[in-house]
Motif scaffolding. Structure first.
Motif, PDB file in Angstrom:
ATOM      1  N   LYS A 165      -6.339   2.552  -2.073  1.00 35.77           N
ATOM      2  CA  LYS A 165      -5.852   1.170  -2.013  1.00 35.77           C
ATOM      3  C   LYS A 165      -6.656   0.366  -1.002  1.00 35.77           C
ATOM      4  N   THR A 212       3.598   4.633  -7.123  1.00 34.78           N
ATOM      5  CA  THR A 212       2.609   3.631  -6.695  1.00 34.78           C
ATOM      6  C   THR A 212       2.412   2.531  -7.732  1.00 34.78           C
ATOM      7  N   ASP A 217       0.606  -2.048  -4.591  1.00 28.95           N
ATOM      8  CA  ASP A 217       0.088  -0.698  -4.393  1.00 28.95           C
ATOM      9  C   ASP A 217      -1.108  -0.423  -5.285  1.00 28.95           C
ATOM     10  N   VAL A 218      -1.568   0.835  -5.249  1.00 32.04           N
ATOM     11  CA  VAL A 218      -2.853   1.189  -5.842  1.00 32.04           C
ATOM     12  C   VAL A 218      -2.860   1.072  -7.369  1.00 32.04           C
TER      13      VAL A 218
END
Length: 322
Positions: A165, A212, A217-218
């Motif tokens: 991230k 996530t 988030d990623v």
């Protein structure tokens, strides 16, 4: 009259600080209570409390706020923990300074990986490394991507293979491969096996996903894809492990995201069915992450170099799994 700044003088702290106190503090900072830390350390609770008080006396700062229902690091505690984690990692790896005296590579490589990383390039690099250095050993442990990177930061892992991230300036990153995510359902789902579906057909259906899979988030691109599909607000299952997300999709708990190349076999075997969208699918990059400041044994150096060489000599198109 004594100088009050003397208690914080670097020479005094370096001279008087006991490493075992720092080690105890690292475990305390990563625990939920003194009792939890004592159990992890194999000590009695009063011994851990005494070690904390002694460390606070040496540092001259309160490090931990404790009260009923409250257990948190102070500002000074957070600062000390950040530094102590790196020191802890360095101490644990001191043995690697004693390089092997023979020509054979015999060290251990500890790799932390995100759940279900599927990459022929990585597999082939491991195979070549083992063929060249059969006495070297590997330890591969599955973590969430954030925890995998934390292990590398703390110098407890040789390197990580995971999603990224934010880039930590203390770490090195290299993109290993790119994968594309699609949405899938399992045999019990009412949309399973239906051809010519459109996004409208997905509206209101429940979903399962990754921890996530959030805008901050990623897996943000996957979150956007799910939103575009107008899936219902109800998320019936969530996990940080790809295998468990797949399990819930196959069991019919909801529609969920998976990498296309990972899901391909299950699609062929009739366990998964891809649903819209079919175009413009989100791309997610998987990286190799390592800590340049960590002292590495020969096995770690050689395996990391094997992987980086494979990346450098393989065009990105061949490292893109569609």
């Amino acid at each position: 009259m004594s100088d009050p700044s003397h208690r914080y003088h670097p020479d005094r702290i370096a001279r008087e600080l006991d490493w075992n106190l720092l080690r105890t503090f690292v475990v305390l900072a990563e625990s939920h209570s003194v009792t939890d830390a004592a159990n992890r350390l194999g000590l009695r609770q009063p011994s851990v409390s005494a070690a904390l008080k002694k460390l606070e006396d040496r540092i001259g700062r309160k490090l931990l706020d404790r009260s009923p229902g409250h257990f948190a690091l102070t500002d000074a505690g957070r600062l000390l923990y950040r530094e102590a984690v790196e020191i802890n990692g360095s101490v644990l790896r001191l043995s690697t300074l004693m390089r092997e005296l023979t020509d054979e590579v015999q060290g251990n490589v500890r790799i932390t990986v995100a759940s279900h990383v599927v990459s022929p390039l990585l597999d082939n690099a491991l195979a070549r490394f083992h063929a060249k250095h059969p006495k070297a050993t590997l330890s591969i442990e599955v973590f969430s991507s954030a925890d995998a990177i934390a292990e590398v930061t703390a110098k407890r892992a040789s390197f990580a293979v995971c999603l990224v991230k934010d880039h930590n300036p203390k770490l090195e990153y290299r993109r290993l491969f790119r994968e594309f995510f699609g949405l899938f359902c399992g045999p019990p789902h009412p949309l399973f096996g239906k051809p010519d579906l459109s996004l409208r057909d997905l509206a209101g259906h429940s979903s399962v996903s990754f921890e996530t899979d959030r805008l901050q988030d990623v897996l943000k691109p996957v979150t956007v894809m799910r939103a575009q599909a107008e899936l219902g607000q109800k998320i019936t299952g969530i996990s940080s492990h790809l295998e468990e997300v797949r399990r819930m999709i196959v069991a019919g708990l909801g529609i969920g995201p998976l990498p296309l190349h990972v899901a391909a076999r299950d699609v062929r075997d009739g366990l998964l069915w891809q649903v819209p969208p079919y175009e413009g699918l989100p791309a997610i990059d998987v990286h190799v992450v390592w800590n340049q400041a960590a002292v590495k044994n020969r096995a770690e150096d050689l395996l990391l170099q094997e992987i980086l060489n494979a990346i450098d000599t393989t065009p990105m198109e061949e490292r893109t799994y569609r």
